[in-house]
Scaffold this motif. Structure first.
Motif, mmCIF file in Angstrom:
data_model
loop_
_atom_site.group_PDB
_atom_site.id
_atom_site.type_symbol
_atom_site.label_atom_id
_atom_site.label_comp_id
_atom_site.label_asym_id
_atom_site.label_seq_id
_atom_site.Cartn_x
_atom_site.Cartn_y
_atom_site.Cartn_z
ATOM 1 N N LEU A 156 0.716 -1.053 0.156
ATOM 2 C CA LEU A 156 -0.042 -0.117 0.190
ATOM 3 C C LEU A 156 0.664 1.240 -0.224
ATOM 4 O O LEU A 156 1.691 1.241 0.846
ATOM 5 N N THR A 157 0.554 2.232 -0.936
ATOM 6 C CA THR A 157 1.293 3.301 -0.847
ATOM 7 C C THR A 157 0.510 4.565 -0.378
ATOM 8 O O THR A 157 -0.699 4.422 -0.020
ATOM 9 N N PRO A 158 1.181 5.679 -0.069
ATOM 10 C CA PRO A 158 0.559 6.929 0.350
ATOM 11 C C PRO A 158 -0.639 7.377 -0.701
ATOM 12 O O PRO A 158 -1.436 8.131 -0.459
ATOM 13 N N ARG A 159 -0.629 6.689 -1.929
ATOM 14 C CA ARG A 159 -2.071 7.167 -3.001
ATOM 15 C C ARG A 159 -2.844 6.092 -3.311
ATOM 16 O O ARG A 159 -3.703 6.164 -4.104
ATOM 17 N N THR A 160 -2.814 4.812 -2.626
ATOM 18 C CA THR A 160 -3.573 3.972 -2.932
ATOM 19 C C THR A 160 -4.910 4.347 -2.324
ATOM 20 O O THR A 160 -5.122 4.736 -1.255
ATOM 21 N N THR A 161 -5.738 4.041 -3.097
ATOM 22 C CA THR A 161 -7.314 4.204 -2.723
ATOM 23 C C THR A 161 -8.111 3.105 -2.740
ATOM 24 O O THR A 161 -7.571 1.953 -3.175
ATOM 25 N N ALA A 162 -9.478 3.033 -2.311
ATOM 26 C CA ALA A 162 -10.229 1.885 -2.307
ATOM 27 C C ALA A 162 -10.530 1.485 -3.394
ATOM 28 O O ALA A 162 -10.530 0.017 -3.809
ATOM 29 N N LEU A 225 -12.692 5.714 1.793
ATOM 30 C CA LEU A 225 -14.225 5.728 1.752
ATOM 31 C C LEU A 225 -14.493 6.388 0.502
ATOM 32 O O LEU A 225 -16.008 6.503 0.416
ATOM 33 N N THR A 226 -13.769 6.622 -0.639
ATOM 34 C CA THR A 226 -14.400 7.059 -1.856
ATOM 35 C C THR A 226 -14.053 5.998 -2.871
ATOM 36 O O THR A 226 -13.069 5.289 -3.118
ATOM 37 N N PRO A 227 -15.370 5.669 -3.611
ATOM 38 C CA PRO A 227 -16.618 6.400 -3.758
ATOM 39 C C PRO A 227 -17.473 5.903 -2.754
ATOM 40 O O PRO A 227 -18.430 6.799 -2.538
ATOM 41 N N TRP A 228 -17.423 4.938 -1.920
ATOM 42 C CA TRP A 228 -18.466 4.565 -1.054
ATOM 43 C C TRP A 228 -17.836 4.543 0.289
ATOM 44 O O TRP A 228 -16.968 3.653 0.458
ATOM 45 N N PRO A 229 -18.585 4.908 1.474
ATOM 46 C CA PRO A 229 -19.892 5.759 1.435
ATOM 47 C C PRO A 229 -19.331 6.920 1.142
ATOM 48 O O PRO A 229 -20.331 7.910 1.118
ATOM 49 N N GLY A 230 -18.313 7.519 1.101
ATOM 50 C CA GLY A 230 -18.121 8.817 0.641
ATOM 51 C C GLY A 230 -17.591 9.589 1.715
ATOM 52 O O GLY A 230 -18.036 9.377 2.866
ATOM 53 N N THR A 231 -16.673 10.674 1.526
ATOM 54 C CA THR A 231 -16.465 11.306 2.587
ATOM 55 C C THR A 231 -17.130 12.932 2.414
ATOM 56 O O THR A 231 -17.292 13.191 1.262
ATOM 57 N N PHE A 232 -17.350 13.632 3.553
ATOM 58 C CA PHE A 232 -17.994 14.789 3.375
ATOM 59 C C PHE A 232 -17.622 15.584 4.486
ATOM 60 O O PHE A 232 -17.302 15.269 5.747
ATOM 61 N N THR A 233 -18.043 17.209 4.451
ATOM 62 C CA THR A 233 -18.037 18.008 5.362
ATOM 63 C C THR A 233 -18.986 18.914 5.160
ATOM 64 O O THR A 233 -19.974 18.970 4.220
ATOM 65 N N VAL A 234 -19.151 19.907 6.188
ATOM 66 C CA VAL A 234 -20.209 20.907 5.993
ATOM 67 C C VAL A 234 -19.731 22.234 5.663
ATOM 68 O O VAL A 234 -18.834 22.745 6.192
ATOM 69 N N LEU A 235 -20.157 22.963 4.720
ATOM 70 C CA LEU A 235 -20.008 24.210 4.115
ATOM 71 C C LEU A 235 -21.109 25.112 4.179
ATOM 72 O O LEU A 235 -22.088 24.908 3.277
ATOM 73 N N ASN A 236 -21.208 26.030 4.999
ATOM 74 C CA ASN A 236 -22.208 27.183 4.957
ATOM 75 C C ASN A 236 -23.664 26.373 5.007
ATOM 76 O O ASN A 236 -24.838 26.756 4.401
#
Length: 311
Positions: A156-162, A225-236
């Motif tokens: 696993l590398t620092p750029r490995t994704t799910a 967690l991308t693409p599922w279930p996805g990561t999120f934050t709140v903006l305004n």
């Protein structure tokens, strides 16, 4: 070899195709029933069912197996040499585990006993593991507790994704299961009693970003967690999906969650920073950060994740 194949998602398809190419007699495929999907909520068959039908293999989609006496009797009557299970999603009762002459072999997406249970691919990235892999396991009545027949690993590398790890392990699983079935039946290697970790099924809430965590941990969360279930934050007051990010060099005194500059560098825990690379507003497509900023820019000093709207 006379086989049944049991699987549901994309991860299992390479193994099904590999077994078919190897000349095995796949009598039937088991998969979870079609589910409503898309805007029209039409029933959509699983990726494994689609692949099996393309190969001309009969498919069975029972809702359950544990108390399904008729299905268990049918399975026993197949006179199988072995059954191959890959992310099927239903628990097999002992009557089915014991029916094939060589039992049931599982393609598990971790180096057992590390990450038993659900979501082993995501768990390895989240934890910052240096490697992952596939274990071919002789199934028993426990949860991923059976003897190990074959294993292989991938760094696993620092750029490995799910996504990239999923595809690597799916291909590896297909190769290993064909190799395992070439070998004579043998007991395998019992799993060590140490280093066992169970991982639960992921939920949407697992994707909520806590900006007080250090940037490397948030980076792993996004990649896992991308693409599922996805990561999120709140903006305004809006839930914003985060599709990609990278650790930003340097340190900041800003409070965690504060947008530091127009390049969407965000303050994280311990003075670290993360640069958001791709993000998505509700009802829009995923966008590169530069394009996002040209539309409705997020100003430096904006605080992310300070509200908790209903999921």
């Amino acid at each position: 070899m006379r086989l049944a194949f049991m699987g549901t998602p994309d991860f299992a398809v390479p193994a099904l195709r590999a077994l078919h190419r190897a000349g095995h007699d796949i009598i039937t495929v088991y998969s979870q029933p079609p589910r409503p999907a898309g805007r029209g909520k039409r029933l959509r068959p699983s990726p494994v069912q689609v692949a099996a039908e393309e190969l001309g293999i009969p498919v069975r989609t029972p809702l359950s197996l544990r108390r399904n006496v008729e299905e268990q009797a049918y399975f026993r009557g197949l006179d199988l040499d072995a059954a191959v299970v890959a992310a099927y999603g239903l628990i097999l009762p002992e009557a089915m585990l014991d029916a094939p002459h060589r039992g049931c072999l599982n393609i598990h997406a971790s180096l057992l006993p590390r990450w038993r249970g659900a979501a082993p691919i995501q768990a390895a990235i989240l934890a910052g593991d240096s490697e992952s892999g596939v274990t071919i396991m002789q199934m028993d009545a426990g949860l991923d507790t059976g003897a190990m027949l074959l294993r292989d690993h991938v760094a696993l590398t620092p750029r490995t994704t799910a996504t990239t790890l999923h595809d690597d392990l799916a291909a590896m699983g297909g190769r290993l299961i064909v190799e395992a079935l070439r070998q004579p039946a043998y007991p395998g290697t019992p799993q060590p009693e140490t280093g066992v970790t169970y991982v639960q099924r992921l939920s949407r809430e697992d994707g909520r970003i806590d900006w007080t965590a250090p940037a490397p941990a948030i980076d792993r969360q996004i990649r896992a967690l991308t693409p599922w279930p996805g990561t999120f934050t709140v903006l305004n007051g809006e839930v914003i999906k985060i599709g990609a990010a990278e650790i930003a060099p340097g340190h900041t005194q800003a409070a965690p969650g504060t947008v530091v500059d127009e390049r969407l560098r965000v303050a994280c825990g311990k003075g670290t920073m993360l640069r958001i690379m791709r993000l998505q507003r509700p009802g829009r497509g995923m966008m590169e950060a530069d394009a996002f900023q040209r539309g409705q820019a997020v100003a430096p000093g904006t605080c992310l994740g300070t509200e908790r709207p209903d999921a």
